[in-house]
Design a protein around this motif. Structure first.
Motif, PDB file in Angstrom:
ATOM      1  N   ASP A 163       8.029  -9.809 -11.526  1.00 52.09           N
ATOM      2  CA  ASP A 163       8.054  -9.503 -12.953  1.00 52.09           C
ATOM      3  C   ASP A 163       9.420  -9.701 -13.599  1.00 52.09           C
ATOM      4  N   LYS A 164      10.475  -9.414 -12.876  1.00 53.14           N
ATOM      5  CA  LYS A 164      11.808  -9.436 -13.482  1.00 53.14           C
ATOM      6  C   LYS A 164      12.433 -10.831 -13.537  1.00 53.14           C
ATOM      7  N   VAL A 165      11.869 -11.798 -12.843  1.00 51.92           N
ATOM      8  CA  VAL A 165      12.366 -13.179 -12.923  1.00 51.92           C
ATOM      9  C   VAL A 165      11.674 -13.846 -14.104  1.00 51.92           C
ATOM     10  N   ILE A 166      12.439 -14.100 -15.169  1.00 54.12           N
ATOM     11  CA  ILE A 166      11.811 -14.567 -16.411  1.00 54.12           C
ATOM     12  C   ILE A 166      12.396 -15.870 -16.936  1.00 54.12           C
ATOM     13  N   ALA A 167      13.487 -16.360 -16.351  1.00 54.13           N
ATOM     14  CA  ALA A 167      14.147 -17.527 -16.941  1.00 54.13           C
ATOM     15  C   ALA A 167      14.907 -18.305 -15.878  1.00 54.13           C
ATOM     16  N   VAL A 168      15.244 -19.534 -16.244  1.00 54.88           N
ATOM     17  CA  VAL A 168      15.997 -20.435 -15.377  1.00 54.88           C
ATOM     18  C   VAL A 168      17.086 -21.109 -16.204  1.00 54.88           C
ATOM     19  N   LYS A 169      18.298 -21.117 -15.675  1.00 59.66           N
ATOM     20  CA  LYS A 169      19.339 -21.992 -16.199  1.00 59.66           C
ATOM     21  C   LYS A 169      19.333 -23.234 -15.314  1.00 59.66           C
ATOM     22  N   ASP A 170      18.945 -24.361 -15.890  1.00 59.90           N
ATOM     23  CA  ASP A 170      18.715 -25.571 -15.113  1.00 59.90           C
ATOM     24  C   ASP A 170      19.845 -26.559 -15.328  1.00 59.90           C
ATOM     25  N   ALA A 171      20.603 -26.815 -14.266  1.00 60.74           N
ATOM     26  CA  ALA A 171      21.648 -27.837 -14.299  1.00 60.74           C
ATOM     27  C   ALA A 171      21.362 -28.913 -13.270  1.00 60.74           C
ATOM     28  N   VAL A 172      20.068 -29.093 -12.968  1.00 61.85           N
ATOM     29  CA  VAL A 172      19.648 -30.151 -12.052  1.00 61.85           C
ATOM     30  C   VAL A 172      19.570 -31.479 -12.790  1.00 61.85           C
ATOM     31  N   GLY A 173      19.104 -31.428 -14.051  1.00 58.85           N
ATOM     32  CA  GLY A 173      19.037 -32.633 -14.859  1.00 58.85           C
ATOM     33  C   GLY A 173      17.716 -33.372 -14.790  1.00 58.85           C
ATOM     34  N   ASP A 174      16.717 -32.815 -14.106  1.00 56.14           N
ATOM     35  CA  ASP A 174      15.393 -33.427 -14.011  1.00 56.14           C
ATOM     36  C   ASP A 174      14.530 -32.824 -15.112  1.00 56.14           C
ATOM     37  N   LEU A 175      14.351 -33.561 -16.213  1.00 53.15           N
ATOM     38  CA  LEU A 175      13.682 -33.009 -17.381  1.00 53.15           C
ATOM     39  C   LEU A 175      12.205 -32.726 -17.122  1.00 53.15           C
ATOM     40  N   VAL A 176      11.544 -33.585 -16.383  1.00 60.57           N
ATOM     41  CA  VAL A 176      10.129 -33.372 -16.101  1.00 60.57           C
ATOM     42  C   VAL A 176       9.952 -32.141 -15.216  1.00 60.57           C
ATOM     43  N   ARG A 177      10.822 -31.975 -14.261  1.00 64.03           N
ATOM     44  CA  ARG A 177      10.769 -30.779 -13.409  1.00 64.03           C
ATOM     45  C   ARG A 177      10.955 -29.517 -14.246  1.00 64.03           C
ATOM     46  N   ALA A 178      11.896 -29.563 -15.184  1.00 62.66           N
ATOM     47  CA  ALA A 178      12.123 -28.417 -16.061  1.00 62.66           C
ATOM     48  C   ALA A 178      10.880 -28.116 -16.896  1.00 62.66           C
ATOM     49  N   LEU A 179      10.216 -29.160 -17.368  1.00 63.58           N
ATOM     50  CA  LEU A 179       8.979 -28.976 -18.131  1.00 63.58           C
ATOM     51  C   LEU A 179       7.915 -28.298 -17.277  1.00 63.58           C
ATOM     52  N   ARG A 180       7.787 -28.702 -16.033  1.00 61.58           N
ATOM     53  CA  ARG A 180       6.805 -28.082 -15.137  1.00 61.58           C
ATOM     54  C   ARG A 180       7.142 -26.627 -14.853  1.00 61.58           C
ATOM     55  N   ILE A 181       8.422 -26.325 -14.690  1.00 66.70           N
ATOM     56  CA  ILE A 181       8.834 -24.936 -14.463  1.00 66.70           C
ATOM     57  C   ILE A 181       8.433 -24.065 -15.643  1.00 66.70           C
ATOM     58  N   ASN A 182       8.581 -24.623 -16.839  1.00 64.36           N
ATOM     59  CA  ASN A 182       8.224 -23.888 -18.043  1.00 64.36           C
ATOM     60  C   ASN A 182       6.709 -23.758 -18.205  1.00 64.36           C
ATOM     61  N   THR A 183       5.995 -24.873 -18.129  1.00 64.97           N
ATOM     62  CA  THR A 183       4.579 -24.859 -18.480  1.00 64.97           C
ATOM     63  C   THR A 183       3.683 -24.346 -17.350  1.00 64.97           C
ATOM     64  N   GLU A 184       4.037 -24.644 -16.111  1.00 63.46           N
ATOM     65  CA  GLU A 184       3.184 -24.237 -14.992  1.00 63.46           C
ATOM     66  C   GLU A 184       3.533 -22.855 -14.457  1.00 63.46           C
ATOM     67  N   LEU A 185       4.806 -22.471 -14.578  1.00 58.84           N
ATOM     68  CA  LEU A 185       5.246 -21.187 -14.017  1.00 58.84           C
ATOM     69  C   LEU A 185       5.577 -20.161 -15.085  1.00 58.84           C
ATOM     70  N   ASP A 186       5.551 -20.572 -16.347  1.00 54.67           N
ATOM     71  CA  ASP A 186       5.803 -19.676 -17.471  1.00 54.67           C
ATOM     72  C   ASP A 186       7.181 -19.024 -17.398  1.00 54.67           C
ATOM     73  N   LEU A 187       8.170 -19.786 -16.962  1.00 52.78           N
ATOM     74  CA  LEU A 187       9.554 -19.324 -16.986  1.00 52.78           C
ATOM     75  C   LEU A 187      10.268 -19.967 -18.166  1.00 52.78           C
ATOM     76  N   ALA A 188      11.046 -19.171 -18.894  1.00 48.06           N
ATOM     77  CA  ALA A 188      11.871 -19.718 -19.970  1.00 48.06           C
ATOM     78  C   ALA A 188      12.944 -20.602 -19.364  1.00 48.06           C
ATOM     79  N   VAL A 189      13.136 -21.786 -19.912  1.00 48.99           N
ATOM     80  CA  VAL A 189      14.113 -22.734 -19.377  1.00 48.99           C
ATOM     81  C   VAL A 189      15.277 -22.866 -20.348  1.00 48.99           C
TER      82      VAL A 189
END
Length: 300
Positions: A163-189
């Motif tokens: 419950d307490k994991v709600i967001a990701v600071k992404d410095a990987v640079g893979d935009l599609v991966r970031a989109l999947r993290i947001n849309t499939e896992l419901d984490l704020a990116v």
């Protein structure tokens, strides 16, 4: 056409703020408070305290607590404060998370342990211990260029169930991966790289944890406002104007603390650019290049 802005649980425009130091290397709490006040006065609704740009690898647990308390006193209760608690020692990170909760943080930033390069199973164990150490919400931080380890998508999927994991600071640079993290896992990116922020917006990011924000907070906010108002052309124009400054700030090998301090000195926010060893201040050539980049973007 106005787009729907995604929820931004830690604010939308954040900077991983620098920590000011005196000539003898001790923390300059007045200078640090001035940096925080400058950022809040220029477009920010959140700050990251004691991140890498704050030179957290060189500050003590006690100093981290005092820095957080000083920043909270400087900015008041309405600004979101995210405390960096990531280290390569789980016990140390647990202690920092507990301290952050006591000292007024709204959340914690938890980077993957650096240098010792744990397995994905080890990452989950480390994350779980720190997540359980306080009641604060957590932003995971993925920056393999500095840590040597990338958080696997399956690891995110498991951590996202907490419950307490709600967001990701992404410095990987893979935009599609970031989109999947947001849309499939419901984490704020949150974009963790200024040069990729516009692209991250197009892929569902809710905000940025910036370094260029030390100088360009108002411009970043204007870019976000334009984007979420549906003015994608205007957002792109603002981003394009910022590029010389972003290149200058991020173009030095030990960017972050060194360029942030020099930027703040050029802006008159602090009166020196002291950093703690093993970092060293910008040399004259680097300082001139930074000044030229900021000037080309109209920031000084």
């Amino acid at each position: 056409m106005t787009s729907v802005a995604p929820a931004a649980p830690f604010g939308r425009v954040l900077t991983a703020m620098a920590t000011a130091f005196h000539e003898d290397g001790s923390v300059d709490f007045d200078g640090t408070s001035a940096i925080a006040a400058h950022l809040v006065a220029n477009g920010h609704d959140g700050l990251v305290v004691s991140g890498t740009t704050g030179e957290s690898p060189t500050t003590t647990i006690e100093e981290d607590g005092e820095i957080l308390a000083a920043v909270r006193a400087a900015v008041g209760p309405s600004i979101k404060l995210v405390a960096g608690v990531g280290t390569n020692t789980t016990v140390h990170s647990v202690e920092l998370a507990q301290q952050a909760e006591k000292n007024g943080a709204d959340g914690v930033l938890l980077v993957t342990p650096y240098y010792n390069k744990p397995s994905q199973k080890g990452l989950l164990h480390h994350f779980r211990q720190v997540v359980d150490a306080s009641e604060l919400p957590v932003m995971l931080y993925d920056v393999p260029s500095r840590t040597g380890t990338t958080i696997a998508f399956d690891t995110y999927a498991e951590a996202a169930q907490w419950d307490k994991v709600i967001a990701v600071k992404d410095a990987v640079g893979d935009l599609v991966r970031a989109l999947r993290i947001n849309t499939e896992l419901d984490l704020a990116v949150y974009s963790g790289d200024d040069a990729n922020t516009l692209g991250f917006l197009a892929h569902g990011a809710c905000g940025v944890v910036s370094v260029a924000g030390h100088a360009a907070g108002n411009e970043i906010k204007a870019m976000f406002d334009a984007w979420f108002a549906g003015d994608t052309v205007g957002a792109r124009q603002i981003f394009t104007r910022m590029l010389p400054a972003i290149d200058a700030i991020m173009g030095v090998p030990n960017y972050g603390a060194t360029t942030a301090k020099a930027t703040l000195q050029l802006l008159g926010v602090i009166n020196n650019r002291n950093v703690r060893s093993p970092l060293v201040p910008l040399d004259d050539e680097e300082y001139a290049a930074l000044r030229a980049g900021l000037a080309a973007s109209g920031l000084i």
